[in-house]
Design a protein around this motif. Sequence first.
Motif, PDB file in Angstrom:
ATOM      1  N   TRP A 204       5.363  -1.004  21.472  1.00 19.43           N
ATOM      2  CA  TRP A 204       4.454   0.103  21.229  1.00 19.43           C
ATOM      3  C   TRP A 204       3.646  -0.242  19.985  1.00 19.43           C
ATOM      4  O   TRP A 204       4.158  -0.310  18.878  1.00 19.43           O
ATOM      5  N   TYR A 205       2.335  -0.429  20.163  1.00 17.57           N
ATOM      6  CA  TYR A 205       1.486  -0.810  19.036  1.00 17.57           C
ATOM      7  C   TYR A 205       0.785   0.417  18.473  1.00 17.57           C
ATOM      8  O   TYR A 205       0.233   1.227  19.221  1.00 17.57           O
ATOM      9  N   ASN A 206       0.783   0.534  17.159  1.00 15.60           N
ATOM     10  CA  ASN A 206       0.076   1.624  16.494  1.00 15.60           C
ATOM     11  C   ASN A 206      -0.268   1.193  15.074  1.00 15.60           C
ATOM     12  O   ASN A 206       0.366   0.302  14.509  1.00 15.60           O
ATOM     13  N   ALA A 207      -1.299   1.817  14.508  1.00 16.80           N
ATOM     14  CA  ALA A 207      -1.727   1.496  13.147  1.00 16.80           C
ATOM     15  C   ALA A 207      -1.923   2.779  12.356  1.00 16.80           C
ATOM     16  O   ALA A 207      -2.362   3.795  12.887  1.00 16.80           O
ATOM     17  N   VAL A 208      -1.590   2.724  11.079  1.00 16.18           N
ATOM     18  CA  VAL A 208      -1.819   3.842  10.165  1.00 16.18           C
ATOM     19  C   VAL A 208      -2.948   3.421   9.232  1.00 16.18           C
ATOM     20  O   VAL A 208      -2.780   2.502   8.419  1.00 16.18           O
ATOM     21  N   TYR A 209      -4.106   4.091   9.383  1.00 21.64           N
ATOM     22  CA  TYR A 209      -5.265   3.760   8.554  1.00 21.64           C
ATOM     23  C   TYR A 209      -5.496   4.874   7.538  1.00 21.64           C
ATOM     24  O   TYR A 209      -5.414   6.058   7.855  1.00 21.64           O
ATOM     25  N   LEU A 210      -5.822   4.473   6.296  1.00 24.59           N
ATOM     26  CA  LEU A 210      -6.101   5.407   5.207  1.00 24.59           C
ATOM     27  C   LEU A 210      -7.414   5.025   4.545  1.00 24.59           C
ATOM     28  O   LEU A 210      -7.711   3.839   4.380  1.00 24.59           O
ATOM     29  N   GLY A 211      -8.213   6.017   4.137  1.00 25.70           N
ATOM     30  CA  GLY A 211      -9.457   5.714   3.438  1.00 25.70           C
ATOM     31  C   GLY A 211     -10.133   6.965   2.926  1.00 25.70           C
ATOM     32  O   GLY A 211     -10.275   7.944   3.659  1.00 25.70           O
ATOM     33  N   ALA A 212     -10.567   6.953   1.650  1.00 30.87           N
ATOM     34  CA  ALA A 212     -11.262   8.103   1.061  1.00 30.87           C
ATOM     35  C   ALA A 212     -11.871   7.676  -0.269  1.00 30.87           C
ATOM     36  O   ALA A 212     -11.542   6.618  -0.813  1.00 30.87           O
ATOM     37  N   VAL A 213     -12.773   8.534  -0.790  1.00 24.73           N
ATOM     38  CA  VAL A 213     -13.457   8.275  -2.060  1.00 24.73           C
ATOM     39  C   VAL A 213     -12.717   8.987  -3.191  1.00 24.73           C
ATOM     40  O   VAL A 213     -12.330  10.147  -3.057  1.00 24.73           O
ATOM     41  N   PHE A 214     -12.547   8.279  -4.323  1.00 18.32           N
ATOM     42  CA  PHE A 214     -11.839   8.848  -5.471  1.00 18.32           C
ATOM     43  C   PHE A 214     -12.541   8.470  -6.767  1.00 18.32           C
ATOM     44  O   PHE A 214     -13.181   7.432  -6.866  1.00 18.32           O
ATOM     45  N   GLN A 215     -12.384   9.344  -7.767  1.00 23.49           N
ATOM     46  CA  GLN A 215     -12.790   9.047  -9.136  1.00 23.49           C
ATOM     47  C   GLN A 215     -11.584   8.394  -9.805  1.00 23.49           C
ATOM     48  O   GLN A 215     -10.534   9.015  -9.966  1.00 23.49           O
ATOM     49  N   LEU A 216     -11.726   7.133 -10.196  1.00 17.17           N
ATOM     50  CA  LEU A 216     -10.627   6.393 -10.809  1.00 17.17           C
ATOM     51  C   LEU A 216     -11.012   5.962 -12.215  1.00 17.17           C
ATOM     52  O   LEU A 216     -12.201   5.861 -12.544  1.00 17.17           O
ATOM     53  N   ASN A 217     -10.011   5.699 -13.022  1.00 17.44           N
ATOM     54  CA  ASN A 217     -10.228   5.320 -14.416  1.00 17.44           C
ATOM     55  C   ASN A 217      -9.910   3.844 -14.648  1.00 17.44           C
ATOM     56  O   ASN A 217      -9.105   3.251 -13.921  1.00 17.44           O
ATOM     57  N   GLU A 218     -10.536   3.286 -15.647  1.00 20.22           N
ATOM     58  CA  GLU A 218     -10.254   1.892 -16.010  1.00 20.22           C
ATOM     59  C   GLU A 218      -8.766   1.736 -16.323  1.00 20.22           C
ATOM     60  O   GLU A 218      -8.183   2.533 -17.054  1.00 20.22           O
ATOM     61  N   GLY A 219      -8.150   0.711 -15.751  1.00 19.09           N
ATOM     62  CA  GLY A 219      -6.732   0.465 -15.978  1.00 19.09           C
ATOM     63  C   GLY A 219      -5.806   1.120 -14.972  1.00 19.09           C
ATOM     64  O   GLY A 219      -4.591   0.866 -14.995  1.00 19.09           O
ATOM     65  N   ASP A 220      -6.333   1.984 -14.084  1.00 19.86           N
ATOM     66  CA  ASP A 220      -5.493   2.570 -13.040  1.00 19.86           C
ATOM     67  C   ASP A 220      -4.911   1.474 -12.148  1.00 19.86           C
ATOM     68  O   ASP A 220      -5.545   0.438 -11.929  1.00 19.86           O
ATOM     69  N   LYS A 221      -3.721   1.738 -11.614  1.00 19.85           N
ATOM     70  CA  LYS A 221      -3.068   0.783 -10.720  1.00 19.85           C
ATOM     71  C   LYS A 221      -2.826   1.428  -9.361  1.00 19.85           C
ATOM     72  O   LYS A 221      -2.378   2.574  -9.287  1.00 19.85           O
ATOM     73  N   LEU A 222      -3.129   0.687  -8.299  1.00 14.93           N
ATOM     74  CA  LEU A 222      -2.925   1.164  -6.935  1.00 14.93           C
ATOM     75  C   LEU A 222      -1.991   0.210  -6.209  1.00 14.93           C
ATOM     76  O   LEU A 222      -2.101  -1.004  -6.351  1.00 14.93           O
ATOM     77  N   TRP A 223      -1.099   0.764  -5.399  1.00 13.84           N
ATOM     78  CA  TRP A 223      -0.214  -0.072  -4.585  1.00 13.84           C
ATOM     79  C   TRP A 223       0.188   0.714  -3.339  1.00 13.84           C
ATOM     80  O   TRP A 223      -0.100   1.901  -3.220  1.00 13.84           O
ATOM     81  N   THR A 224       0.838   0.043  -2.409  1.00 12.30           N
ATOM     82  CA  THR A 224       1.188   0.679  -1.140  1.00 12.30           C
ATOM     83  C   THR A 224       2.704   0.751  -0.960  1.00 12.30           C
ATOM     84  O   THR A 224       3.459  -0.004  -1.577  1.00 12.30           O
ATOM     85  N   GLU A 225       3.095   1.679  -0.089  1.00 12.37           N
ATOM     86  CA  GLU A 225       4.501   1.801   0.328  1.00 12.37           C
ATOM     87  C   GLU A 225       4.510   1.999   1.833  1.00 12.37           C
ATOM     88  O   GLU A 225       3.822   2.885   2.354  1.00 12.37           O
ATOM     89  N   THR A 226       5.277   1.183   2.531  1.00 14.71           N
ATOM     90  CA  THR A 226       5.300   1.206   3.995  1.00 14.71           C
ATOM     91  C   THR A 226       6.747   1.226   4.479  1.00 14.71           C
ATOM     92  O   THR A 226       7.585   0.484   3.954  1.00 14.71           O
ATOM     93  N   ASN A 227       7.045   2.058   5.476  1.00 16.27           N
ATOM     94  CA  ASN A 227       8.395   2.071   6.027  1.00 16.27           C
ATOM     95  C   ASN A 227       8.462   1.150   7.254  1.00 16.27           C
ATOM     96  O   ASN A 227       7.461   0.554   7.658  1.00 16.27           O
ATOM     97  N   ARG A 228       9.600   1.004   7.812  1.00 14.73           N
ATOM     98  CA  ARG A 228       9.840   0.188   9.014  1.00 14.73           C
ATOM     99  C   ARG A 228       9.166  -1.185   8.887  1.00 14.73           C
ATOM    100  O   ARG A 228       8.424  -1.643   9.767  1.00 14.73           O
ATOM    101  N   LEU A 229       9.464  -1.839   7.796  1.00 17.21           N
ATOM    102  CA  LEU A 229       8.794  -3.107   7.471  1.00 17.21           C
ATOM    103  C   LEU A 229       9.064  -4.197   8.502  1.00 17.21           C
ATOM    104  O   LEU A 229       8.201  -5.050   8.751  1.00 17.21           O
ATOM    105  N   THR A 230      10.211  -4.171   9.113  1.00 16.85           N
ATOM    106  CA  THR A 230      10.517  -5.202  10.110  1.00 16.85           C
ATOM    107  C   THR A 230       9.658  -5.043  11.366  1.00 16.85           C
ATOM    108  O   THR A 230       9.572  -5.962  12.188  1.00 16.85           O
ATOM    109  N   ASP A 231       9.026  -3.869  11.532  1.00 14.69           N
ATOM    110  CA  ASP A 231       8.144  -3.638  12.686  1.00 14.69           C
ATOM    111  C   ASP A 231       6.664  -3.862  12.345  1.00 14.69           C
ATOM    112  O   ASP A 231       5.805  -3.642  13.205  1.00 14.69           O
ATOM    113  N   VAL A 232       6.372  -4.273  11.123  1.00 20.70           N
ATOM    114  CA  VAL A 232       4.979  -4.500  10.727  1.00 20.70           C
ATOM    115  C   VAL A 232       4.424  -5.711  11.480  1.00 20.70           C
ATOM    116  O   VAL A 232       5.051  -6.764  11.553  1.00 20.70           O
TER     117      VAL A 232
END
Length: 246
Positions: A204-232
């Motif tokens: 069963w193939y599926n994708a989770v897509y995310l996207g939006a506009v944000f006001q961010l500051n210098e030095g901010d850090k972004l990272w991801t968290e994903t479950n069911r990693l063995t199914d990626v």
Amino acid sequence: MEGYAMTPEDMERGPVYNTTVTAVAEEKASRGWLWRLCGVLLIAVLCAAAALLFAWCQHERLPTMQDEMEPQLEILIGAKDTHHTLKQIAGNAKAAIHLEGEYNPNLTADTVQWRKDDGQAFSQGGFELQGNQILIPHTGLFFVYSQASFRVKCNGPGEHTTPLSHIIWRYSDSIGVNANLLSGVRSVCQRNYGDAESKIGEGWYNAVYLGAVFQLNEGDKLWTETNRLTDVEPEQGKNFFGVFAL
């Protein structure tokens, strides 16, 4: 010369010079108060004019920003190949980063590993990838996006499986805590199998897509968290993470 004798009428009028000095003093005080009032009114008018000018500039700038963003977002929404379209739009931005990702338990056991030097990945304009996190180079408006793709093996009708989830996290000194910037969840193995037993065991193939506009500051850090990693999904271009300045 005979001396002047003060009459009773002169006594009642009082000294002439005292009346003159008092009148001059009152006139000066009145003028000083008038100048102060004019100064206060002038300052108030200048402040009001500055506020109106600022509001007008912001009002004129907003349509320009919307005009610049709308073509890009329209292209993105209608795109069949989201990965290629996002990479193309990011490539036209002065500051952007586009990362390719895969899950490799030999590198890290708890997250998708992002790369900036593989496939269509790149970075420009001061963006950095540090410790699997994107470091924001300056304060401003940014389009943040990511996609995680999954291929899950379904066992049969009525199967209850853990939903797929993908999250983008943000840390900012102004906030002081980790904040959930974007998140998405998808159910899996919900196909109506009916009597087609041959479909049991399919991926069963599926994708989770995310996207939006944000006001961010210098030095901010972004990272991801994903479950069911063995199914990626391991295929190139199926998992990506990026930011570009607007």
